[in-house]
Design an enzyme around this catalytic site. Structure first.
Site, PDB file in Angstrom:
ATOM      1  CG  ASP A 267      -2.147   0.918   0.961  1.00 60.20           C
ATOM      2  OD1 ASP A 267      -2.019   1.839   0.123  1.00 60.20           O
ATOM      3  OD2 ASP A 267      -3.187   0.740   1.597  1.00 60.20           O
ATOM      4  CD1 TRP A 268       0.776   5.823  -3.243  1.00 58.57           C
ATOM      5  CD2 TRP A 268       0.198   3.667  -3.385  1.00 58.57           C
ATOM      6  NE1 TRP A 268       0.738   5.477  -4.576  1.00 58.57           N
ATOM      7  CE2 TRP A 268       0.386   4.166  -4.685  1.00 58.57           C
ATOM      8  CE3 TRP A 268      -0.149   2.330  -3.242  1.00 58.57           C
ATOM      9  CZ2 TRP A 268       0.226   3.384  -5.830  1.00 58.57           C
ATOM     10  CZ3 TRP A 268      -0.304   1.536  -4.381  1.00 58.57           C
ATOM     11  CH2 TRP A 268      -0.122   2.065  -5.639  1.00 58.57           C
TER      12      TRP A 268
END
Ligand code: BGC
Length: 740
Positions: A267-268
């Site tokens: 995920d970021w």
């Protein structure tokens, strides 16, 4: 025509050059006649360490660089999962402000789940795939399949409800259709992202049975049955290690046990350690130096864990280059499936099919929770007071990364005005929230008392009131990054509904949300409709349902408890939710959602699978094809369904299995199959489903295997998880390890 000497020489030279070019053999990695694996190995063999390292981390907020020297293209990604997100600037969380980056906004995934219609999930995935392709995206960051554990979780609207079978059945066609466009789905968030509160930090403790029986099946189905090409890690930890580089989850389960051959993506900003990232299965690192949503350190890509720091470890011999090669292989495989697939379709944008799919998912997903004395459908020709901010609020923006810029968004007010005539609709806002914001609750610019007074006056003038409220996608409503502050309706809506019903008791309440809300006012409403974030065609779909042009057929993909304390995750105190000192312990184990309500005898206000229709359905003659089965058999279950009312309509017949004397404790019953059937008034049909005996298995955490006990079982057919209309019993002749 005569050619001069110079022209002849030029043409001759050009011919020689073309022939020489044609004589160059196509390198194997560009040769379509080779298999993907051959091409991957050839490309990998040509790459330097620098080129390999470049391929496994971001070059911008939403892209990786490919390998320019070899002509291997950049990979472009976009959220997901409800449509293709608007463009961002290269390096910041700032909208790029393009004018050609709109999309068809599909209803949120909770709505899709509520359709109980896998065929629609396929159409949905195809819309997103075609539009992603047209917008030159190679990966769509979705769908989300985390299980709905608490109604406070900020991201439930992006997921598919509380039941693993439902989520599994819906996710597979979504992925397959999306990917048929040569665009990868990125199933998320693996795993155990069941709350947003403290999501970057929280360590989840969950027993092996609940992990295997509830939290993993939809991911497994997406990999094994959907053939998904990429998966995104979650922010939280499991067993003390971040899920994004968690050996158990990624190496052992996802890649080894399920055979996932695609790319596993952060995920970021969810990577936290270079060695773990290198060794525990992470393939692409995106978005570090941000908290995932807000401004971060700009242009820091070389400092990513899987950039220079990883290169240094490879150079020093601490990490083998083969570990990097394995990641690059997976990235290349993804390229050959997407941006290096010369045969992928071109995609399309805003087609009539896309609009039709958005409309149909919305229509089929809206759930009629209550309808006393057939209050709905609303008769035409009467004055309607439409009250509530969600009648006019743009609900495709906000919510975090799933925000969209739709080309069209029909609001409920527009839809109702069109359907019932402008002259018949009065409108009053009633309450108001602030501007959408992901990290703060902004105040409303309006005075709450004045709004309420105006709404009450409006209600007095009408024959009936349609209140359209619920949550929105502001911070702490249905929005990523934090959970809801309370189970109640926000912005004073509870009191407003009560006051409106005093001056005009002919009131229907429409709740727009991706989560259950407390409904202490339920008795005051003649009708209650669970609507969702319905996307581009929302207002039209809602008008279709309220006017009766379309007969509602949605079913709840989660339970709506009376009180928050009635929900399993909230029954064990803070250790179970929201966690203490960064630890959250899923003490309810297997008993999530209806499994909890049924097994513990705690009534839900509206149970999982509930949803009314403007017609009625009669069930009869539930039967299995035999009375006894062996472990490898498949059970055929049949029930007769008749439309016993006066309108054409659709019913989702739900089949729940219950085991009599399980060796390990099991929930009272579990959904094992469902089938959505459309019938004309008076029409009957036999509804048949097939359930492999292996699907009756539970996970034995001592053996670490799925087991079916020799025992007596019952199958119930129901119109919801509590409205059971028939029961058939059978035996399983011998215990076995289930092949799964
Ligand atoms: C979200 C992801 C999303 C990513 C990129 C993160 O904050 O958790 O679901 O795909 O941002 O926008």
């Amino acid at each position: 025509m005569t050619l001069n000497r110079q022209t002849i020489i030029t043409l001759a030279l050009a011919a020689v050059a073309t022939a020489a070019h044609a004589a160059q053999p196509t390198p194997p990695y560009l040769d379509d006649t080779k298999t993907i694996e051959e091409r991957v190995e050839d490309a990998l063999g040509r790459m330097t360490l620098d080129e390999k390292i470049a391929m496994i981390h971001a070059q911008s907020k939403f892209s990786t660089p490919g390998c320019p020297r070899l002509g291997i293209p950049e990979i472009w990604m976009s959220d997901g999962p409800h449509g293709v997100r608007m463009e961002f600037t290269w390096d910041e969380w700032t909208h790029a402000g393009w004018t050609n980056d709109s999309c068809t906004a599909m209803p949120a995934l909770t709505c899709l789940a509520a359709t109980f219609n896998p065929e629609l999930a396929g159409r949905y995935g195809n819309v997103v795939g075609e539009e992603a392709r047209f917008r030159n995206k190679d990966i769509i960051l979705g769908p989300g399949v985390n299980i709905y554990r608490t109604p406070l979780s900020g991201r439930n609207f992006e997921y598919m409800g509380e039941d693993p079978l439902l989520a599994s059945r819906m996710v597979v066609p979504y992925i397959k259709s999306l990917q048929s466009n040569g665009v990868a789905a990125c199933m998320k968030h693996f795993a155990l992202n069941n709350q947003e509160h403290d999501r970057d930090n929280v360590n989840v403790t969950v027993d092996e049975r609940a992990l295997n029986e509830l939290y993993l099946p939809a991911f497994r189905a997406g990999v094994i049955d959907g053939g998904v090409w990429s998966v995104m890690g979650s922010y939280n930890k499991y067993k003390g290690t971040y899920c994004t580089h968690n050996d158990t989850l990624v190496n052992q389960i996802l890649k080894k046990e399920w055979g996932f051959d695609g790319a596993f993506i952060t995920d970021w900003g969810s990577a936290h350690d270079t060695r773990e990232a290198a060794l525990n299965g992470l393939d692409i690192e995106m978005g570090s130096w941000t908290n995932g949503l807000t401004w971060g350190k700009s242009n820091a890509y070389n400092e990513y864990y899987m950039a220079e720091p990883l290169k240094a470890l490879v150079r020093s011999g601490e990490i083998s280059e083969e570990a990097v090669n394995e990641k690059v292989r997976r990235v290349l495989r993804l390229c050959y499936r997407t941006n290096m697939n010369r045969h992928r379709p071109w995609g399309s944008m805003h087609t009539t099919e896309h609009t039709a799919a958005a409309l149909e998912v919305a229509r089929e997903g809206i759930v009629l929770l209550k309808n006393d004395k057939s209050f709905l459908p609303l008769r035409t020709g009467r004055k309607l007071a439409v009250i509530g901010e969600n009648a006019v609020k743009c609900l495709t923006i906000g919510g975090g990364s799933s925000e969209l810029k739709p080309k069209v968004e029909i609001s409920p007010l527009e839809g109702l005005r069109k359907r019932f005539g402008e002259e018949n609709i009065l409108f009053s806002l009633g309450y108001a929230s602030g501007e959408p914001n992901y990290s703060n609750e902004l105040p409303s610019p309006y005075d709450a008392d004045s709004l309420m007074t105006a709404a009450i006056e409006t209600a007095k003038l009408a024959d009936a009131v349609v209140f359209i409220g619920g949550l929105n996608k502001n911070y702490r409503q249905d929005c990523e990054g934090e959970d809801r502050a309370t189970y109640s309706l926000p912005f004073g809506q509870g009191e407003l509904i009560a006051r409106l019903s005093e001056v005009n008791p002919n009131i229907a309440v429409v709740i727009v949300s991706g989560n259950a809300v407390a409904m202490p006012w339920a008795e005051k409403a003649h009708a209650i409709v669970q609507s969702w974030y319905l996307g581009s065609m929302g207002g039209e779909a809602l008008a279709d349902i309220l006017s009766g042009d379309i007969n509602p057929s949605g079913k709840l993909p989660f339970s709506i408890p009376f009180r928050l304390e009635d929900c399993a995750a909230h029954s064990f105190g803070e250790t179970a939710y929201p966690g203490v000192n960064g630890n959250v312990n899923y003490e309810e184990g297997l008993l999530v959602g209806y499994r909890w309500h049924d097994t513990r005898g705690i009534k839900a206000r509206y149970p999982f699978g509930h949803g009314l229709s403007y017609t009625t359905f009669a069930y009869s003659d539930l039967r299995t094809d035999r009375r006894q089965y062996a472990p490898t058999d498949t059970i055929t279950v049949t029930v007769r369904l008749r439309n016993s009312g006066k309108a054409a309509g659709a019913e989702t017949v739900q089949f729940y299995a219950a085991q009599k004397n399980p060796r390990l404790p099991r929930p009272a019953k579990e959904l094992k199959a469902f089938s959505k059937i459309r019938l004309e008034p008076g029409e009957s049909r036999d509804v048949e489903v097939r359930i492999p005996v292996a699907n009756l298995a539970y996970y034995n955490d001592t053996l670490r295997r799925w087991v079916v006990d020799a025992d007596e079982f019952a199958i119930h057919a129901g119109s919801s998880s509590t409205d059971l209309r028939g029961k058939a019993s059978f035996k399983i002749s011998e215990s076995s390890l289930a092949a799964r």
